[in-house]
Design a protein around this motif. Structure first.
Motif, PDB file in Angstrom:
ATOM      1  N   VAL A  30       5.964   2.879 -14.181  1.00 33.75           N
ATOM      2  CA  VAL A  30       5.459   1.683 -13.505  1.00 33.75           C
ATOM      3  C   VAL A  30       5.789   1.723 -12.016  1.00 33.75           C
ATOM      4  N   GLY A  31       7.030   2.069 -11.694  1.00 33.38           N
ATOM      5  CA  GLY A  31       7.452   2.132 -10.299  1.00 33.38           C
ATOM      6  C   GLY A  31       6.676   3.168  -9.509  1.00 33.38           C
ATOM      7  N   TYR A  32       6.468   4.343 -10.106  1.00 36.52           N
ATOM      8  CA  TYR A  32       5.722   5.399  -9.409  1.00 36.52           C
ATOM      9  C   TYR A  32       4.288   4.962  -9.125  1.00 36.52           C
ATOM     10  N   LYS A  33       3.647   4.311 -10.081  1.00 35.02           N
ATOM     11  CA  LYS A  33       2.263   3.893  -9.887  1.00 35.02           C
ATOM     12  C   LYS A  33       2.130   2.850  -8.781  1.00 35.02           C
ATOM     13  N   LEU A  34       3.172   2.035  -8.595  1.00 33.22           N
ATOM     14  CA  LEU A  34       3.131   1.026  -7.534  1.00 33.22           C
ATOM     15  C   LEU A  34       3.350   1.639  -6.152  1.00 33.22           C
ATOM     16  N   ALA A  35       4.024   2.782  -6.098  1.00 34.16           N
ATOM     17  CA  ALA A  35       4.384   3.369  -4.795  1.00 34.16           C
ATOM     18  C   ALA A  35       3.917   4.815  -4.699  1.00 34.16           C
ATOM     19  N   LYS A  36       2.698   5.078  -5.123  1.00 34.87           N
ATOM     20  CA  LYS A  36       2.167   6.436  -5.043  1.00 34.87           C
ATOM     21  C   LYS A  36       2.091   6.911  -3.589  1.00 34.87           C
ATOM     22  N   PRO A  37       2.368   8.187  -3.321  1.00 33.71           N
ATOM     23  CA  PRO A  37       2.239   8.723  -1.956  1.00 33.71           C
ATOM     24  C   PRO A  37       0.840   8.512  -1.373  1.00 33.71           C
ATOM     25  N   ALA A  38      -0.171   8.509  -2.246  1.00 29.06           N
ATOM     26  CA  ALA A  38      -1.556   8.318  -1.780  1.00 29.06           C
ATOM     27  C   ALA A  38      -1.726   6.978  -1.079  1.00 29.06           C
ATOM     28  N   LEU A  39      -0.975   5.952  -1.519  1.00 28.65           N
ATOM     29  CA  LEU A  39      -1.071   4.638  -0.887  1.00 28.65           C
ATOM     30  C   LEU A  39      -0.560   4.694   0.543  1.00 28.65           C
ATOM     31  N   PHE A  40       0.526   5.420   0.772  1.00 26.34           N
ATOM     32  CA  PHE A  40       1.075   5.556   2.120  1.00 26.34           C
ATOM     33  C   PHE A  40       0.085   6.295   3.022  1.00 26.34           C
ATOM     34  N   LYS A  41      -0.563   7.332   2.493  1.00 27.76           N
ATOM     35  CA  LYS A  41      -1.563   8.067   3.264  1.00 27.76           C
ATOM     36  C   LYS A  41      -2.746   7.164   3.617  1.00 27.76           C
ATOM     37  N   ASP A  42      -3.173   6.365   2.639  1.00 27.40           N
ATOM     38  CA  ASP A  42      -4.312   5.471   2.859  1.00 27.40           C
ATOM     39  C   ASP A  42      -3.998   4.426   3.926  1.00 27.40           C
ATOM     40  N   MET A  43      -2.790   3.871   3.877  1.00 28.10           N
ATOM     41  CA  MET A  43      -2.412   2.873   4.875  1.00 28.10           C
ATOM     42  C   MET A  43      -2.303   3.502   6.266  1.00 28.10           C
ATOM     43  N   TYR A  44      -1.850   4.754   6.342  1.00 22.79           N
ATOM     44  CA  TYR A  44      -1.748   5.439   7.634  1.00 22.79           C
ATOM     45  C   TYR A  44      -3.133   5.652   8.244  1.00 22.79           C
ATOM     46  N   LYS A  45      -4.111   5.977   7.410  1.00 25.59           N
ATOM     47  CA  LYS A  45      -5.476   6.208   7.889  1.00 25.59           C
ATOM     48  C   LYS A  45      -6.115   4.936   8.446  1.00 25.59           C
ATOM     49  N   LYS A  46      -5.605   3.789   8.036  1.00 29.27           N
ATOM     50  CA  LYS A  46      -6.192   2.515   8.470  1.00 29.27           C
ATOM     51  C   LYS A  46      -5.696   2.079   9.848  1.00 29.27           C
TER      52      LYS A  46
END
Length: 546
Positions: A368-384
């Motif tokens: 559950v914790g990993y799915k909430l904080a996937k590395p892909a989310l950090f990459k997506d937020m950086y692109k924004k």
């Protein structure tokens, strides 16, 4: 409850079971961290799952005792000198929440920017992951549900990871790694194609195997002792079960300190709920919008009931809600099922529940914790762009190293500073035009639209009825913040289920701030725009100038 809720029982029942398995140790852990009777956490879990869900408008939110209130509850019980007097404050908090809902205070939730909300989700995911590692290795000094950086056992989140190395339990490690392997296997596409694996959920297999391993390891060097198991209070009979409920001592109703604590809990619980509602709606695949004022009233009713029967204060909780969504929950029925299962387990099978190793549940929460904080989310937020990424990262770090509310406050401060600087560039004007007779709706956006306008824009979008045509005029807009773009994209997704035809004008000279194609797919060509019913056929019914 709506009869339509039973249509999704195939998805909701397994999700409710998973949330139940996650919720039980959290209920007990939060009660322990709060200095309250263990059964008070179970009572709050029942009330959150059954009572709050019944009155709530949240499709996927799950309520129960909240980790964020543990420090307040601990201090309150010590100051008041009695748990029964503290229950009076819980009832008062519930009454105040109902009043806040009637006064429409739920709109506060819409003023939190998406970058901060996503930062909160990621931070909670990181905290869950880090906090469960010691449990996975068989070191359970810190109770489940303690999400603060400085822990109840005197350690902090990171020092605990070093400290656990001296207390590793081999049997727990074996259970954790086997459980993680099963959960990862269950996520694979080829497993989901097999019908039997669609019916039997991975977490259930993990829990059953955990019990089996516990029995096999008994008497050996791998034995799992009771300290590493779920520990629901066990009563000898039904009267003993009823005896675990407590009544508030209303003779303390005139005590000013009781009222101060009640008001404090109402404010903090309401804020936690509104944050969780916003986060849960973001995670909802169907992008449904929770009526926040109704949710405050539901939470108020829940806290009144919880206080009257001896439970801890309740809020909507992101750990349970995210577990519900990730397990495939579709409607409120999954939350209701989880509440009923808590009641039945505490009443009928506490001994069976007490055979579940915490290591098995740690494996579920690690996923559950990993799915909430996937590395892909950090990459997506950086692109924004930095306007999104900086508040996001600051929120994550602040929550991990402090607590939920302090971290949110720091993230909000950074987001507000960014937006105030941006607001110096352009004035904000929002105009909305409707032609209700022909079901043609138009929303005209101004030059500058920020997250501070989320509530107003969402309110206008919610006025659009099923089967309508909506034209969003952004031709004069030079800046739309990501939060507003996401609201439009979410509305488009929800419009599929409501037969709403939505289009947006060409985004001339518009700074998209790194937004993804989800909004660009809304854009229509100039020729098509001319065919849409325009403002000449519409009458202005709302004009909001700031």
């Amino acid at each position: 409850m709506n009869k339509d809720l039973f249509k999704n029982l195939k998805a909701d029942a397994p999700a409710g079971l998973v949330v139940f398995l996650v919720a039980v140790p959290l209920c007990l852990g939060i009660a322990l961290a709060s200095g309250a009777p263990l059964f008070s956490g179970i009572i709050a879990g029942m009330v959150g799952g059954i009572i709050v869900t019944t009155f709530s408008g949240s499709s996927l939110g799950v309520s129960g005792p909240a980790a964020g209130l543990a420090v307040i509850v601990l201090a309150a019980i010590e100051d008041l000198g009695s748990f029964e007097i503290f229950l009076v404050a819980v009832v008062i908090a519930g009454v105040i929440q109902i009043i806040l809902g009637i006064l429409r205070a739920g709109i506060i939730g819409y003023y939190f920017p998406t970058s901060v909300i996503k930062g909160m989700l990621s931070a909670i995911g990181i905290i869950i992951f880090l906090k469960q590692i010691p449990h996975a290795f068989g070191y359970d000094a810190d109770p489940e549900g303690d999400l603060g950086f400085v822990q109840a056992d005197g350690e902090n989140t990171f020092s605990e990871l070093i400290n656990m190395l001296d207390f590793i339990t081999p049997g727990a490690v074996i259970i954790s790694f086997v459980s993680l392997a099963i959960l990862i296997l269950w996520e694979q596409k080829f497993m989901k194609k097999v019908k039997i694996f669609q019916i039997i959920q991975g977490p259930l297999v993990v829990v059953i195997l955990g019990i089996v391993f516990g029995k096999i390891f008994a008497g050996s060097n791998f034995e799992i002792t009771n300290d590493h198991m779920v520990s629901i209070p066990v009563s000898d009979d039904f009267s003993g079960f009823i005896g675990q409920f407590s009544l508030p001592d209303f003779s303390a109703i005139t005590n000013p300190e009781v009222w101060i604590i009640g008001i404090t809990m109402a404010i903090v619980a309401s804020l936690e709920t509104l944050l969780c509602v916003e986060a849960t709606d973001k995670l909802d695949p169907q992008k449904r919008v929770t009526p926040t004022n109704k949710e405050l009233r539901a939470q108020g009713i829940g806290n009144i009931v919880s206080g009257l029967i001896g439970g801890l204060p309740v809020t909507q909780v992101i750990v349970r809600s995210s577990a519900n969504i990730q397990s495939g929950g579709q409607t409120r029925m999954s939350a209701l099922i989880h509440g009923i299962l808590i009641f039945l387990a505490a009443l009928a099978i506490p001994n069976v529940m007490n055979m579940i190793p915490l290591a098995s549940l740690a494996a579920i929460l690690l996923v559950v914790g990993y799915k909430l904080a996937k590395p892909a989310l950090f990459k997506d937020m950086y692109k924004k762009g930095l306007l999104q990424f900086v508040p996001f990262v600051v929120t994550v770090l602040a929550i991990v190293f402090t607590d939920l509310l302090v971290g949110i406050g720091i993230g909000m401060a950074v987001a507000v500073f960014n937006i105030l600087v941006t607001n110096l560039k352009n004035p904000y004007i929002l105009k909305t035009t409707h032609d209700t007779a022909d079901k043609h709706y138009q929303i005209a956006l101004s030059e500058q639209v920020t997250f501070l306008n989320k509530a107003q824009i969402l309110r206008e979008l919610n006025k659009v009825p099923d089967g309508a045509e909506l034209y969003i005029d952004a031709s004069k807009t030079v800046f739309i913040e990501h939060d507003v773009l996401e609201i439009i994209a979410d509305f488009k997704e929800n419009a599929k289920y409501r037969n709403i035809d939505i289009k947006i004008s060409p985004l001339n000279h518009l700074d998209l701030n790194g937004f993804t194609q989800s909004l660009e797919q809304l854009v229509v060509g100039t020729d098509e725009v001319q065919q849409i019913s325009t403002a000449k056929q519409l009458k202005v019914i709302t004009s909001i100038d700031k």
